[in-house]
Design a protein around this motif. Structure first.
Motif, PDB file in Angstrom:
ATOM      1  N   VAL A 110       0.850  -1.204   0.000  1.00  0.00           N
ATOM      2  CA  VAL A 110       0.000   0.000   0.000  1.00  0.00           C
ATOM      3  C   VAL A 110       0.885   1.253   0.000  1.00  0.00           C
ATOM      4  O   VAL A 110       0.557   2.255  -0.649  1.00  0.00           O
ATOM      5  N   ALA A 111       2.020   1.179   0.683  1.00  0.00           N
ATOM      6  CA  ALA A 111       2.949   2.319   0.646  1.00  0.00           C
ATOM      7  C   ALA A 111       3.412   2.559  -0.791  1.00  0.00           C
ATOM      8  O   ALA A 111       3.509   3.710  -1.250  1.00  0.00           O
ATOM      9  N   ALA A 112       3.672   1.470  -1.517  1.00  0.00           N
ATOM     10  CA  ALA A 112       4.096   1.622  -2.921  1.00  0.00           C
ATOM     11  C   ALA A 112       2.961   2.232  -3.750  1.00  0.00           C
ATOM     12  O   ALA A 112       3.195   3.064  -4.640  1.00  0.00           O
ATOM     13  N   MET A 113       1.727   1.814  -3.468  1.00  0.00           N
ATOM     14  CA  MET A 113       0.571   2.374  -4.193  1.00  0.00           C
ATOM     15  C   MET A 113       0.468   3.878  -3.941  1.00  0.00           C
ATOM     16  O   MET A 113       0.269   4.680  -4.856  1.00  0.00           O
ATOM     17  N   LEU A 114       0.611   4.264  -2.678  1.00  0.00           N
ATOM     18  CA  LEU A 114       0.496   5.686  -2.342  1.00  0.00           C
ATOM     19  C   LEU A 114       1.651   6.480  -2.944  1.00  0.00           C
ATOM     20  O   LEU A 114       1.464   7.590  -3.456  1.00  0.00           O
ATOM     21  N   ALA A 115       2.846   5.872  -2.885  1.00  0.00           N
ATOM     22  CA  ALA A 115       4.011   6.562  -3.455  1.00  0.00           C
ATOM     23  C   ALA A 115       3.802   6.791  -4.944  1.00  0.00           C
ATOM     24  O   ALA A 115       4.145   7.851  -5.486  1.00  0.00           O
ATOM     25  N   ALA A 116       3.195   5.806  -5.618  1.00  0.00           N
ATOM     26  CA  ALA A 116       2.947   5.947  -7.062  1.00  0.00           C
ATOM     27  C   ALA A 116       1.972   7.094  -7.334  1.00  0.00           C
ATOM     28  O   ALA A 116       1.979   7.689  -8.408  1.00  0.00           O
ATOM     29  N   LEU A 117       1.132   7.405  -6.360  1.00  0.00           N
ATOM     30  CA  LEU A 117       0.204   8.531  -6.521  1.00  0.00           C
ATOM     31  C   LEU A 117       0.830   9.849  -6.075  1.00  0.00           C
ATOM     32  O   LEU A 117       0.164  10.875  -6.011  1.00  0.00           O
ATOM     33  N   GLY A 118       2.103   9.793  -5.722  1.00  0.00           N
ATOM     34  CA  GLY A 118       2.820  11.022  -5.375  1.00  0.00           C
ATOM     35  C   GLY A 118       2.763  11.374  -3.900  1.00  0.00           C
ATOM     36  O   GLY A 118       3.146  12.480  -3.521  1.00  0.00           O
ATOM     37  N   VAL A 119       2.283  10.453  -3.063  1.00  0.00           N
ATOM     38  CA  VAL A 119       2.207  10.766  -1.629  1.00  0.00           C
ATOM     39  C   VAL A 119       3.616  10.738  -1.029  1.00  0.00           C
ATOM     40  O   VAL A 119       4.361   9.775  -1.206  1.00  0.00           O
ATOM     41  N   GLU A 120       3.956  11.813  -0.340  1.00  0.00           N
ATOM     42  CA  GLU A 120       5.290  11.936   0.261  1.00  0.00           C
ATOM     43  C   GLU A 120       5.167  12.352   1.707  1.00  0.00           C
ATOM     44  O   GLU A 120       4.069  12.683   2.172  1.00  0.00           O
ATOM     45  N   LYS A 121       6.311  12.405   2.345  1.00  0.00           N
ATOM     46  CA  LYS A 121       6.373  12.825   3.754  1.00  0.00           C
ATOM     47  C   LYS A 121       5.599  14.138   3.950  1.00  0.00           C
ATOM     48  O   LYS A 121       5.763  15.088   3.180  1.00  0.00           O
ATOM     49  N   GLY A 122       4.776  14.171   4.948  1.00  0.00           N
ATOM     50  CA  GLY A 122       4.034  15.395   5.290  1.00  0.00           C
ATOM     51  C   GLY A 122       2.707  15.538   4.564  1.00  0.00           C
ATOM     52  O   GLY A 122       1.858  16.327   4.965  1.00  0.00           O
ATOM     53  N   ASP A 123       2.491  14.765   3.470  1.00  0.00           N
ATOM     54  CA  ASP A 123       1.201  14.830   2.765  1.00  0.00           C
ATOM     55  C   ASP A 123       0.129  14.190   3.631  1.00  0.00           C
ATOM     56  O   ASP A 123       0.384  13.231   4.363  1.00  0.00           O
ATOM     57  N   ARG A 124      -1.095  14.694   3.484  1.00  0.00           N
ATOM     58  CA  ARG A 124      -2.201  14.090   4.234  1.00  0.00           C
ATOM     59  C   ARG A 124      -2.968  13.081   3.371  1.00  0.00           C
ATOM     60  O   ARG A 124      -3.128  13.283   2.156  1.00  0.00           O
ATOM     61  N   VAL A 125      -3.434  12.033   4.031  1.00  0.00           N
ATOM     62  CA  VAL A 125      -4.222  10.991   3.372  1.00  0.00           C
ATOM     63  C   VAL A 125      -5.438  10.726   4.256  1.00  0.00           C
ATOM     64  O   VAL A 125      -5.279  10.406   5.438  1.00  0.00           O
ATOM     65  N   ILE A 224      -9.559   5.340  -8.471  1.00  0.00           N
ATOM     66  CA  ILE A 224      -8.772   4.197  -8.943  1.00  0.00           C
ATOM     67  C   ILE A 224      -9.171   3.002  -8.083  1.00  0.00           C
ATOM     68  O   ILE A 224      -9.285   3.121  -6.865  1.00  0.00           O
ATOM     69  N   ASP A 225      -9.349   1.891  -8.760  1.00  0.00           N
ATOM     70  CA  ASP A 225      -9.662   0.658  -8.036  1.00  0.00           C
ATOM     71  C   ASP A 225      -8.395   0.192  -7.290  1.00  0.00           C
ATOM     72  O   ASP A 225      -7.300   0.148  -7.852  1.00  0.00           O
ATOM     73  N   TRP A 226      -8.579  -0.128  -6.028  1.00  0.00           N
ATOM     74  CA  TRP A 226      -7.471  -0.552  -5.150  1.00  0.00           C
ATOM     75  C   TRP A 226      -6.669  -1.685  -5.794  1.00  0.00           C
ATOM     76  O   TRP A 226      -5.438  -1.640  -5.883  1.00  0.00           O
ATOM     77  N   ARG A 230      -2.894  -1.750  -7.123  1.00  0.00           N
ATOM     78  CA  ARG A 230      -1.966  -2.701  -6.510  1.00  0.00           C
ATOM     79  C   ARG A 230      -1.248  -3.519  -7.592  1.00  0.00           C
ATOM     80  O   ARG A 230      -0.035  -3.733  -7.530  1.00  0.00           O
ATOM     81  N   ALA A 231      -2.027  -3.965  -8.577  1.00  0.00           N
ATOM     82  CA  ALA A 231      -1.423  -4.752  -9.656  1.00  0.00           C
ATOM     83  C   ALA A 231      -0.447  -3.890 -10.467  1.00  0.00           C
ATOM     84  O   ALA A 231       0.650  -4.332 -10.831  1.00  0.00           O
ATOM     85  N   ASP A 232      -0.857  -2.644 -10.723  1.00  0.00           N
ATOM     86  CA  ASP A 232       0.003  -1.751 -11.514  1.00  0.00           C
ATOM     87  C   ASP A 232       1.322  -1.431 -10.821  1.00  0.00           C
ATOM     88  O   ASP A 232       2.302  -1.068 -11.485  1.00  0.00           O
ATOM     89  N   THR A 233       1.313  -1.492  -9.494  1.00  0.00           N
ATOM     90  CA  THR A 233       2.529  -1.117  -8.758  1.00  0.00           C
ATOM     91  C   THR A 233       3.223  -2.350  -8.161  1.00  0.00           C
ATOM     92  O   THR A 233       4.120  -2.215  -7.331  1.00  0.00           O
ATOM     93  N   ALA A 234       2.780  -3.528  -8.619  1.00  0.00           N
ATOM     94  CA  ALA A 234       3.271  -4.776  -8.003  1.00  0.00           C
ATOM     95  C   ALA A 234       4.784  -4.921  -8.101  1.00  0.00           C
ATOM     96  O   ALA A 234       5.418  -5.513  -7.222  1.00  0.00           O
ATOM     97  N   SER A 235       5.374  -4.370  -9.164  1.00  0.00           N
ATOM     98  CA  SER A 235       6.830  -4.541  -9.282  1.00  0.00           C
ATOM     99  C   SER A 235       7.595  -3.334  -8.731  1.00  0.00           C
ATOM    100  O   SER A 235       8.822  -3.314  -8.771  1.00  0.00           O
ATOM    101  N   ASP A 236       6.874  -2.340  -8.210  1.00  0.00           N
ATOM    102  CA  ASP A 236       7.580  -1.204  -7.585  1.00  0.00           C
ATOM    103  C   ASP A 236       8.187  -1.683  -6.271  1.00  0.00           C
ATOM    104  O   ASP A 236       7.576  -2.478  -5.551  1.00  0.00           O
ATOM    105  N   PRO A 237       9.375  -1.196  -5.957  1.00  0.00           N
ATOM    106  CA  PRO A 237       9.947  -1.611  -4.671  1.00  0.00           C
ATOM    107  C   PRO A 237       9.129  -1.058  -3.502  1.00  0.00           C
ATOM    108  O   PRO A 237       8.492  -0.008  -3.644  1.00  0.00           O
ATOM    109  N   VAL A 238       9.141  -1.790  -2.392  1.00  0.00           N
ATOM    110  CA  VAL A 238       8.490  -1.271  -1.180  1.00  0.00           C
ATOM    111  C   VAL A 238       9.302  -0.058  -0.716  1.00  0.00           C
ATOM    112  O   VAL A 238      10.514  -0.166  -0.533  1.00  0.00           O
ATOM    113  N   PRO A 239       8.666   1.102  -0.556  1.00  0.00           N
ATOM    114  CA  PRO A 239       9.435   2.278  -0.125  1.00  0.00           C
ATOM    115  C   PRO A 239      10.088   2.036   1.232  1.00  0.00           C
ATOM    116  O   PRO A 239       9.479   1.424   2.118  1.00  0.00           O
ATOM    117  N   ALA A 240      11.308   2.505   1.363  1.00  0.00           N
ATOM    118  CA  ALA A 240      11.997   2.382   2.658  1.00  0.00           C
ATOM    119  C   ALA A 240      11.280   3.270   3.669  1.00  0.00           C
ATOM    120  O   ALA A 240      10.732   4.315   3.301  1.00  0.00           O
TER     121      ALA A 240
END
Ligand code: COA
Ligand code: AMP
Length: 642
Positions: A110-125, A224-226, A230-240
């Motif tokens: 889910v962190a990778a999904m959010l990162a793909a949407l541009g969510v970064e430190k300090g952003d609200r969700v 966006i469907d969860w 998730r499938a679209d970002t499946a090969s993205d690394p898990v953000p540290a």
């Protein structure tokens, strides 16, 4: 990285009430040393340079990641196969277990999904989701990214959600197609769509988790469907895990204030993690390998602290229960979950016990199912009446421990520190001050009242780690909590401290009421009722309720021309439900010809309360129209006998 090992909970074996006394004294006389030691339970990416400073708060200079502390470090320490989360959902007939490794992987996705949407430190969700594992993944994913989540309870209406969207200004909103409330399915997505229409702030993306029970419409390109994401970002690394400063916000949790605008309590990463880890060991007796269950909702502070963060911080197993104390399927459901998962410490609200008792007064389910490995039951959220505690202790044979706290504090401030071995308790009292908190009872001019006398319940400033240090976008509102009584935080509660030091919470000094453990503002309801067409004047008060503790009741005086309007009461009830939400549980509105008011125009709410509660009342000498109370009395009694 400074690393400390996972520890199972072990009893110290010393004389126990002394252990509590010593801990409390140490926390008050030398908070720096006390909390500095407690901070060693966490892994810091850089250790704090101090424990507390007036300007920078708790653990300045320290950086850490809360999700790392909840998950990664346990996996790295070889604890990956231990069960982190048990999802038990009698409403969908599902039980699912996630090990620490699996929970890390899921929240990482889910962190990778959010990162793909541009969510970064300090952003609200914003997270507007039911009690499903994806909600926990989402909270931990935000924490991993250093983003700030704001979970909104599902029982709030679109307008309330819109207020939170406007205040938090989130980049992304996460939701699910539905919640399941007992036998009913509640579609969440139409409420989200309406809230987004009402809000001024434009949320960039909505991620929708489709549940089998009910599928919702996807409005492209915003939604966006969860699963697709998730499938679209499946090969993205898990953000540290992103290291954040101790004082950086982990989340914003909105709670009822005395106005119609919710207060965004900001929870800091460092103090929060330290306080929660300490509380698990010393209040609840939970360490690595134990199972803890808080039967609350992730939309409330209890859910944030004790369903999600605290159990994971100490390597324990937490239970996420999607159901009700009764009707899902029966009043034995709590005991079944406790036995099935080996729950060691259980936490719920008195209202849930009252609901169970009503359906199963002889506790036959409890007798048949038992309480397994459970060692103690904690209650909070509203006053625990001695009768309910007595019934539960008698039927379960377990210590039932009332304890007190608030969204603002984030963890208990009054309790029996059971795990410090302090089993001293007194029915009717919420317990003794928890280490870190020094209480006083003050009169209106700020002077301490004699022992046993009632007054405003206040806590000496500065507050312990974990407690709020600001309100989102409203630091002035935060500061007001410290403005009435110099050097003290005003809790908004009234009560007294007895000769043995037990704190008794008797009610609120403002218009907040607790309905089934849910905190609501009658002032906010009055604002809604006053705007209903045909209402000239109104008052909303909290009346005693055998199950929910309190329920709101509205009194309305119709405007000229609306005297015979048979729809008025129904429209008032519908307005509160539509604007605040079903959770308000306002089911009764009286249409009256006048309200009891003083000659200066102040509504005598206390008199209204006495009338609806069937208590003795007298006509106050300051009343404008002495005939009004008797008229209201017969109106209420007529309604009761109808
Ligand atoms: N999503 C959507 N709607 C919700 C909801 C959610 N997450 N939570 C509650 N609601 C709705 C309910 O369906 C109900 O709607 P209704 O008026 O159409 O029946 C309304 O909001 C009021 O809910 P609630 O106060 O929970 O009443 P209830 O009659 O459904 O259940 C109890 C009563 C006592 C069983 C229940 O309140 C309970 O279990 N309370 C435990 C307290 C608790 O968890 N407190 C948290 C702090 S510790
Ligand atoms: P909340 O912020 O939703 O946790 O609500 C906090 C308020 O709930 C407190 O200020 C009290 O009024 C009430 N409350 C919580 N726990 C207790 C308790 N154990 N006894 C009495 N009141 C409580």
């Amino acid at each position: 990285m400074v690393r400390y090992p996972l520890q199972p909970f072990e009893e110290s074996g010393e004389d126990m009430s002394e252990a509590y006394d010593r801990a409390w004294q140490a926390s008050i006389t030398d908070p720096q040393a006390f909390w500095g030691e407690a901070a060693r339970a966490l892994d810091w990416t850089s250790p704090p340079s101090a424990t507390f400073t007036q300007d920078d708060g708790w653990f300045p200079g320290g950086t850490l990641n809360t999700a790392y502390n909840c998950l990664d470090r346990h996996v790295e320490a070889g604890w990956g196969d231990a069960i982190a989360l048990v999802y038990d959902s009698p409403v969908t007939d599902t039980i699912r277990r996630y090990s620490y490794s699996e929970l890390l992987a899921e929240s990482g996705r889910v962190a990778a999904m959010l990162a793909a949407l541009g969510v970064e430190k300090g952003d609200r969700v914003i997270i507007y989701m039911p009690m499903i594992p994806e909600t926990v993944f989402a909270m931990l994913a935000c924490a991993r990214l250093g983003a700030i989540h704001s979970v909104v309870f599902g029982g709030f209406a679109p307008l309330e959600l819109a207020k939170r969207i406007d205040d938090a200004a989130p980049k992304v909103l996460l939701t699910a197609s539905c919640g399941i409330e007992g036998a009913r399915t509640i579609a969440y997505k139409p409420m989200v769509d309406e809230a987004l229409e009402l809000a001024h702030h434009a949320v960039e993306r909505v991620v929708l988790f489709q549940r089998e029970r009910h599928r919702a419409d996807v409005i492209e390109p915003r939604d966006i469907d969860w699963d697709v994401l998730r499938a679209d970002t499946a090969s993205d690394p898990v953000p540290a895990p992103v290291p954040v400063a101790s004082a950086d916000p982990l989340y914003i949790l909105y709670t009822s204030g005395t106005t119609g605008t919710p207060k965004g309590v900001v929870r800091e990463n460092g103090g929060h993690a330290v306080a929660l880890a300490w509380s698990m060991r010393n209040i609840y007796g939970i360490g690595a390998g134990d199972t803890f269950w808080a039967a609350s909702d992730v939309g409330w502070v209890v859910g944030h602290s004790y369903i999600v963060y605290a159990p994971l911080l100490v390597g324990a197993t937490t239970v996420l229960f999607e159901g009700k104390p009764v009707g899902t399927p029966d009043p034995g459901t709590f005991w079944r979950v406790i036995v099935r998962h080996g729950v060691k410490t259980f936490f719920t609200a008195p209202t849930a016990i009252r609901a169970i008792r009503k359906e199963d007064p002889d506790a036959t389910f409890l007798a048949r199912i038992g309480t397994g490995k459970c060692e103690a039951i904690f209650l909070a959220g509203e006053r625990a009446d001695p009768d309910t505690i007595g019934w539960l202790e008698d039927k379960s044979g377990l210590p039932v421990i009332d304890h007190w706290w608030q969204t603002e504090l984030g963890w208990p401030a009054i309790a029996s520190c059971f795990a410090l071995g302090d089993v001293r308790r007194k029915r009717g009292s919420a317990g003794l001050p928890v280490p870190g908190y020094a209480f006083a009872i003050l009169d209106e001019s700020g002077h301490p009242v004699p022992v046993g006398h009632s007054g405003a319940v206040v806590i000496k400033a500065p507050l312990a780690p974990g407690a709020f240090r600001t309100l989102w976008n409203n630091h002035a509102g935060y500061a007001r909590n410290f403005a009435t009584f110099d050097g003290y935080y005003e809790t908004g509660d009234a009560g007294f401290i007895d000769e043995e030091g037990f704190v008794h919470i008797m009610g609120r000094t403002d218009d907040i009421i607790n309905v089934a453990g849910h905190r609501l503002s009658t002032g906010q309801m009055e604002q809604i009722v006053a705007a209903v067409d045909g209402v000239a004047e109104c008052a909303v008060i909290g009346a005693d309720d055998a199950i929910k503790g309190m329920v709101p009741i509205a009194f309305v005086v119709p405007r000229a021309g609306f005297d015979g309007d048979a729809t008025l009461a129904k429209r008032v009830i519908a307005a509160v439900r539509a604007e605040l939400g079903a959770v308000a549980a306002l089911k009764t509105a009286f249409v009256a010809s006048g309200l009891p008011k003083t000659r200066s125009g102040k509504i005598l709410r206390n008199l209204l309360r006495k009338i609806v509660n069937g208590e003795e009342w007298t006509v106050p000498p300051t009343i404008e129209d002495p005939a009004v109370p008797a008229a209201l009395h017969s109106l209420v009694r007529q309604h009761e006998s109808a």
